[in-house]
Write a protein that holds these residues in place. Structure first.
Motif, PDB file in Angstrom:
ATOM      1  N   VAL A 302     -13.252 -11.456  -0.526  1.00  0.00           N
ATOM      2  CA  VAL A 302     -11.840 -11.528  -0.144  1.00  0.00           C
ATOM      3  C   VAL A 302     -11.396 -10.145   0.336  1.00  0.00           C
ATOM      4  O   VAL A 302     -11.887  -9.109  -0.140  1.00  0.00           O
ATOM      5  CB  VAL A 302     -10.920 -12.042  -1.283  1.00  0.00           C
ATOM      6  CG1 VAL A 302     -11.244 -13.466  -1.650  1.00  0.00           C
ATOM      7  CG2 VAL A 302     -10.920 -11.125  -2.488  1.00  0.00           C
ATOM      8  N   ILE A 303     -10.460 -10.154   1.297  1.00  0.00           N
ATOM      9  CA  ILE A 303      -9.893  -8.901   1.796  1.00  0.00           C
ATOM     10  C   ILE A 303      -9.254  -8.189   0.594  1.00  0.00           C
ATOM     11  O   ILE A 303      -8.552  -8.812  -0.202  1.00  0.00           O
ATOM     12  CB  ILE A 303      -8.809  -9.176   2.868  1.00  0.00           C
ATOM     13  CG1 ILE A 303      -9.359 -10.021   4.022  1.00  0.00           C
ATOM     14  CG2 ILE A 303      -8.167  -7.872   3.359  1.00  0.00           C
ATOM     15  CD1 ILE A 303     -10.446  -9.430   4.835  1.00  0.00           C
ATOM     16  N   GLY A 304      -9.534  -6.897   0.493  1.00  0.00           N
ATOM     17  CA  GLY A 304      -8.963  -6.132  -0.616  1.00  0.00           C
ATOM     18  C   GLY A 304      -9.949  -5.871  -1.740  1.00  0.00           C
ATOM     19  O   GLY A 304      -9.639  -5.158  -2.692  1.00  0.00           O
ATOM     20  N   THR A 305     -11.178  -6.432  -1.628  1.00  0.00           N
ATOM     21  CA  THR A 305     -12.200  -6.167  -2.655  1.00  0.00           C
ATOM     22  C   THR A 305     -12.721  -4.739  -2.472  1.00  0.00           C
ATOM     23  O   THR A 305     -13.122  -4.366  -1.361  1.00  0.00           O
ATOM     24  CB  THR A 305     -13.393  -7.153  -2.500  1.00  0.00           C
ATOM     25  OG1 THR A 305     -12.903  -8.478  -2.497  1.00  0.00           O
ATOM     26  CG2 THR A 305     -14.406  -6.962  -3.610  1.00  0.00           C
ATOM     27  N   PRO A 306     -12.751  -3.912  -3.536  1.00  0.00           N
ATOM     28  CA  PRO A 306     -13.307  -2.566  -3.371  1.00  0.00           C
ATOM     29  C   PRO A 306     -14.779  -2.633  -2.934  1.00  0.00           C
ATOM     30  O   PRO A 306     -15.528  -3.494  -3.434  1.00  0.00           O
ATOM     31  CB  PRO A 306     -13.190  -1.955  -4.780  1.00  0.00           C
ATOM     32  CG  PRO A 306     -12.154  -2.774  -5.468  1.00  0.00           C
ATOM     33  CD  PRO A 306     -12.253  -4.152  -4.886  1.00  0.00           C
ATOM     34  N   ILE A 307     -15.191  -1.766  -2.035  1.00  0.00           N
ATOM     35  CA  ILE A 307     -16.566  -1.841  -1.524  1.00  0.00           C
ATOM     36  C   ILE A 307     -17.575  -1.562  -2.628  1.00  0.00           C
ATOM     37  O   ILE A 307     -18.724  -1.994  -2.557  1.00  0.00           O
ATOM     38  CB  ILE A 307     -16.802  -0.932  -0.290  1.00  0.00           C
ATOM     39  CG1 ILE A 307     -16.600   0.546  -0.617  1.00  0.00           C
ATOM     40  CG2 ILE A 307     -15.935  -1.361   0.875  1.00  0.00           C
ATOM     41  CD1 ILE A 307     -17.064   1.478   0.519  1.00  0.00           C
ATOM     42  N   SER A 308     -17.146  -0.855  -3.688  1.00  0.00           N
ATOM     43  CA  SER A 308     -18.061  -0.590  -4.807  1.00  0.00           C
ATOM     44  C   SER A 308     -18.587  -1.913  -5.384  1.00  0.00           C
ATOM     45  O   SER A 308     -19.745  -2.002  -5.792  1.00  0.00           O
ATOM     46  CB  SER A 308     -17.354   0.223  -5.894  1.00  0.00           C
ATOM     47  OG  SER A 308     -16.174  -0.450  -6.287  1.00  0.00           O
ATOM     48  N   MET A 309     -17.746  -2.952  -5.390  1.00  0.00           N
ATOM     49  CA  MET A 309     -18.171  -4.245  -5.959  1.00  0.00           C
ATOM     50  C   MET A 309     -19.259  -4.902  -5.130  1.00  0.00           C
ATOM     51  O   MET A 309     -20.188  -5.508  -5.666  1.00  0.00           O
ATOM     52  CB  MET A 309     -16.973  -5.202  -6.028  1.00  0.00           C
ATOM     53  CG  MET A 309     -16.176  -5.056  -7.292  1.00  0.00           C
ATOM     54  SD  MET A 309     -14.990  -6.399  -7.433  1.00  0.00           S
ATOM     55  CE  MET A 309     -16.043  -7.830  -7.663  1.00  0.00           C
TER      56      MET A 309
END
Ligand code: SF4
Ligand code: SF4
Length: 436
Positions: A302-309
Motif C-alpha cells: 500500500v502507498i505509504g508503507t516504509p521501504i524498510s518493510m
C-alpha cells in the motif's frame, strides 16, 4: 508493424532474471502509513482531514484545485496521527499525513462507472482524477490531463509503454503477465476518451511472457502488440514514438504535437480499476532486488508503507549494501533513509552492493564523443559538464538542456566517468530558479 528503433541508447546488464518469474506477493499493510502530499508532477496538496480524525480506506485525504494535481487517498482505515514534514523519497522533506492502521479494512463508498461505454469523456476524466491516477512509468504526470489534449489537437494513435527498459525492474512486466485483461480494458477506456481507433503496446523483447499474455488478451480487438529490440531508454516517450511510429517529436513539444498520446501499461490497469471497480490508486507493485537482497520479489504494497518493510520482507543484507535506490539504476533516486514511504511512482527498490554500484573516480574528458552518440535526444552532454564547471547555466540552455530526459545514458557510457547527469540536474535546477 515495422520496428524503426531510436537514436542512441545503451544496453546495460539487464539483471531482470532475479525477479522476472516471481509472481506478485501482497505485503500486509503496516501499523502506520505515511502518505506524502506531493506524489504527482505539479503542486503539493492541501490536507482535508485533521489530526485525530478517523478515515476510511480509499477516502480522499488531501487535494488541490490546481490544474496539475490529483488527490491522495487513505491506503488503510484508521486514525490520522500526524500531519508534518517528513523525509520524501524524491528529495528533501514533504508534508505527509500519518495514519495509524486500525486493521478494520473499512472502505469508503466507491464511485464507479462499470457501464463506461455510456459515459462521456468528461465523466470518465473526472473519475480518473478523483481516483488519483498518475502516469506509473516514473513521471507521475496526472493522467486526466494527459488524456485531455487541447481541442485543436487530433490524436491518431495511443501508444502503451510496456517497455520497462530500466534494468532490474519487473513491476510492469508482472502486471502485464498477471493482469493482461485489466490492461486491455484500461486501454479501451483510454481509446474511448481520446476517440482514437489505433492503439499499440510496445514491449521489449526481453519480456516474452508479457508479449504472449498481452497478445492473447488483444485477440478480437484493434489493439496491437509490438515487440521492441531491448535498448535503454526505449520507454522514454519520444524514443518509443520514434521506435514504433518513426515519428520525431520536435524539441520542446509534447507527443500530442505528432498526434500521439503515450501511457504506461500499469497506468492502463489502474484506469480500469478506477473506472470499473471504483478503486483509487492506493497500492503499487514494487520490484525489490539487488545483491543486497536474499529473496528478490515483486511485492504489492500500500502507498505509504516504509521501504524498510519491503526490504526486510525480502531478506535485506544491510552489511553488504552500499546504496539503496528507489526506481531503476539509471534514473532512480538514491535514498538517505529507509524510513521513506512507497509512493505512487515507486516501481523498484534496489539494495546494491559496492560491486553493483561500480563507482569510479571521474577523470578528465578524453573527447571521445561516446556520450553524444548515446544520447537519445540528440544532445551534447559533453558540453553540459564543461559549462556546469564554469556555472554557465544560460549557455547550457542554448544547448537544449531542457530537452534532456535525464536518462543517464551519457554518464553510463562515459569512459572517464564524468559526472554528466549531476551537471545536467544542477543546470536544470539553476535554470528553473533563474526563471522565477
Ligand atoms: S544528455 Fe540527457 S537525454 Fe542525453 S543521454 Fe544524457 S541524460 Fe540522457
Ligand atoms: S563520453 Fe565522457 S570522455 Fe567521452 S566525450 Fe563524453 S564526457 Fe568526454
Amino acid at each position: 508493424m515495422k520496428f524503426f528503433g531510436f537514436k542512441g541508447g545503451v544496453h546495460p546488464p539487464e539483471n531482470k532474471i532475479q525477479t522476472e518469474n516471481q509472481a506478485v506477493e501482497i505485503l500486509a499493510a503496516p501499523k502506520m502509513v505515511f502518505i506524502p502530499l506531493l506524489q504527482h508532477i505539479g503542486v503539493p496538496l492541501t490536507p482535508c482531514v485533521e489530526i485525530g480524525e478517523r478515515v476510511l480506506k480509499g477516502q480522499i485525504i488531501a487535494d488541490s484545485e490546481a490544474f496539475l494535481s490529483v488527490p491522495v487517498h487513505a491506503s488503510v482505515s484508521g486514525t490520522v496521527k500526524k500531519i508534518e514534514n517528513l523525509p520524501f523519497p524524491l528529495m528533501g522533506n514533504v508534508q505527509t499525513i500519518v495514519i495509524e492502521n486500525d486493521e478494520q479494512e473499512e472502505w469508503t463508498t466507491l464511485e464507479k462507472l462499470p457501464e463506461w461505454k455510456n459515459s462521456t469523456k468528461e465523466e470518465l476524466l473526472k473519475v480518473i482524477r478523483s481516483k488519483g491516477i498518475v502516469g506509473l512509468g516514473g513521471a507521475a504526470f496526472p493522467t486526466h490531463v494527459k488524456l485531455n489534449p487541447p481541442a485543436d489537437v487530433k490524436i491518431e494513435v495511443l501508444l502503451l509503454n510496456g517497455a520497462e527498459c530500466e534494468p532490474y525492474l519487473n513491476s510492469d512486466n508482472r502486471v502485464m503477465i498477471e493482469e493482461p485483461s485489466k490492461v486491455i480494458e484500461g486501454i479501451k477506456i483510454m481509446k474511448h476518451i481520446l476517440n482514437v481507433d489505433s492503439a499499440v503496446i510496445g514491449i521489449e523483447d526481453n519480456k516474452p511472457e508479457a508479449i504472449e499474455a498481452m497478445r492473447k488478451a488483444c485477440q478480437g480487438t484493434n489493439i496491437e502488440v509490438m515487440p521492441l529490440k531491448t535498448m535503454y531508454p526505449q520507454g522514454g516517450e519520444k524514443s518509443l514514438i520514434k521506435a514504433i511510429l518513426n515519428k520525431e517529436v520536435p524539441s520542446g513539444k509534447l507527443p500530442s504535437a505528432v498526434g500521439v498520446v503515450v501511457n504506461n501499461t500499469t497506468t492502463a490497469a489502474a484506469i480500469y480499476d478506477a473506472i470499473v471497480n471504483g478503486l483509487p490508486l492506493i497500492d503499487k507493485v514494487v520490484t525489490v532486488t539487488g545483491k543486497g537482497i536474499e529473496q528478490p520479489k515483486n511485492l504489492k504494497a500500500v502507498i505509504g508503507t516504509p521501504i524498510s518493510m519491503l526490504l526486510e520482507n525480502c531478506g535485506y543484507k544491510e552489511e553488504v549494501v552500499e546504496k539503496i535506490v528507489m526506481g531503476g539504476p539509471m534514473m532512480g533516486m538514491a535514498q538517505l533513509t529507509l524510513e521513506v514511504p512507497v509512493i505512487k511512482g515507486t516501481s523498484g527498490l534496489l539494495a546494491l552492493t559496492k560491486q553493483e554500484t561500480n563507482y569510479c573516480k571521474p577523470k578528465a574528458c578524453i573527447g571521445c564523443g561516446k556520450c553524444v552518440d548515446a544520447c537519445p535526444m540528440s544532445l551534447e552532454p559533453i558540453m553540459y559538464a564543461r559549462l556546469a564547471e564554469f556555472s554557465q547555466w544560460e549557455e547550457m540552455a542554448k544547448y537544449h538542456l531542457m530537452d534532456c530526459i535525464e536518462c543517464g545514458s551519457c554518464a553510463y557510457i562515459c569512459p572517464a566517468n564524468r559526472p554528466l547527469t549531476e551537471a545536467i540536474k544542477i543546470g536544470k535546477a539553476k535554470l528553473r530558479t533563474m526563471k522565477k
